[in-house]
Design a protein around this motif. Structure first.
Motif, PDB file in Angstrom:
ATOM      1  N   ARG A 138       0.346  -1.170   0.557  1.00  0.00           N
ATOM      2  CA  ARG A 138      -0.087  -0.224  -0.191  1.00  0.00           C
ATOM      3  C   ARG A 138       1.139   1.062  -0.170  1.00  0.00           C
ATOM      4  O   ARG A 138       0.097   2.587  -0.317  1.00  0.00           O
ATOM      5  N   HIS A 139       1.943   1.358   0.384  1.00  0.00           N
ATOM      6  CA  HIS A 139       2.575   2.205   0.506  1.00  0.00           C
ATOM      7  C   HIS A 139       3.902   2.141  -0.841  1.00  0.00           C
ATOM      8  O   HIS A 139       4.199   3.267  -0.993  1.00  0.00           O
ATOM      9  N   LYS A 171      -3.545  -8.615  -4.017  1.00  0.00           N
ATOM     10  CA  LYS A 171      -3.409  -6.656  -4.121  1.00  0.00           C
ATOM     11  C   LYS A 171      -2.861  -6.063  -4.402  1.00  0.00           C
ATOM     12  O   LYS A 171      -3.469  -5.139  -4.207  1.00  0.00           O
ATOM     13  N   GLU A 174      -4.882  -5.433  -6.925  1.00  0.00           N
ATOM     14  CA  GLU A 174      -6.080  -3.616  -6.740  1.00  0.00           C
ATOM     15  C   GLU A 174      -5.269  -2.373  -6.484  1.00  0.00           C
ATOM     16  O   GLU A 174      -6.094  -1.770  -7.147  1.00  0.00           O
ATOM     17  N   LEU A 175      -4.741  -2.346  -5.710  1.00  0.00           N
ATOM     18  CA  LEU A 175      -3.755  -1.237  -5.873  1.00  0.00           C
ATOM     19  C   LEU A 175      -3.085  -0.279  -7.384  1.00  0.00           C
ATOM     20  O   LEU A 175      -3.232   1.124  -7.323  1.00  0.00           O
ATOM     21  N   ARG A 179      -4.384   2.973  -8.255  1.00  0.00           N
ATOM     22  CA  ARG A 179      -3.518   3.722  -8.617  1.00  0.00           C
ATOM     23  C   ARG A 179      -3.298   4.762 -10.603  1.00  0.00           C
ATOM     24  O   ARG A 179      -2.769   5.572 -10.386  1.00  0.00           O
ATOM     25  N   SER A 195     -12.083   4.465  -4.093  1.00  0.00           N
ATOM     26  CA  SER A 195     -11.401   3.651  -5.328  1.00  0.00           C
ATOM     27  C   SER A 195     -11.985   1.978  -6.142  1.00  0.00           C
ATOM     28  O   SER A 195     -11.107   2.142  -6.703  1.00  0.00           O
TER      29      SER A 195
END
Length: 219
Positions: A138-139, A171, A174-175, A179, A195
């Protein structure tokens, strides 16, 4: 201008009809390779062409592209546009996140440094390492996620022993798409949606890029 270009491509290819009901309305937690139907499914595309006669005529062109193949090609096209190919991301140009005092923000910094440099592959990584690294996703920036995902496009397994690896990819997807959707709307004078809509925008943009590349290559 980048946002306008993406939507211009979308408008040019609006005649393409993809069977993406499962992707377009999918939960952001679905992985790229599991959200797209199996490679045996094909995509039928309709392309309207101008007719020299007074009565316009619509021609039907069937292109035998699997949806999975289209999305994979789209991810590789994104890599070309964003990080200059699928050979990896330059960590000097796109450094891993840090706190203001210079401390690494990632708990598994060394794991991601080795993965992004190509020194380690996801498929050969230990389950414990993969599980421990997943929260750090997530970062990461879009560039990092693209580099990671482009290296794992062909990694898909239903083996219970690889649940952690599949969860990591899910994951990352998803990100990545969220993004991407956010990046496309940067600078636009609109209120950013949640999102889920950003995820769908990212997926559909990737599909357009993939279809455009495959049609251009005559694959």
């Amino acid at each position: 201008s980048g946002c306008i270009l993406w939507f211009a491509w979308w408008r040019r290819l609006r005649g393409l009809r993809f069977c993406l009901a499962r992707v377009g309305g999918a939960s952001p937690r679905l992985a790229l390779c599991s959200a797209i139907p199996p490679a045996s499914s094909s995509v039928a595309t309709n392309m309207a062409t101008a007719s020299p006669s007074s009565a316009p005529r619509r021609q039907r062109l069937k292109v035998d592209f699997s949806e999975q193949r289209v999305v994979k090609r789209g991810v590789l096209s994104l890599c070309d546009h964003v990080i200059g190919g699928d050979k990896g991301v330059d960590l000097e140009q796109f450094p891993l996140p840090k706190y203001p005092d210079g401390r690494p923000r990632l708990l598994r910094q060394s794991f991601f440094e080795r993965m992004l440099s190509g020194a380690v592959e996801l498929r050969t990584s230990l389950t414990g390492d993969v599980s421990a690294a997943q929260p750090d996703l997530r970062h990461l920036q879009l560039e990092h996620l693209l580099s990671i995902r482009s290296r794992t496009l062909d990694f898909a397994t239903e083996s219970a022993s690889h649940n952690a690896h599949n969860g990591f990819n899910a994951k990352a997807d998803e990100l990545l798409f969220e993004r991407l959707g956010r990046r496309l709307l940067e600078g636009a004078e609109v209120e950013l949606p949640g999102s889920a809509p950003l995820f769908r925008l990212g997926v559909r943009t990737t599909v357009v890029l993939g279809a455009s590349a495959l049609l251009r290559e005559g694959a």
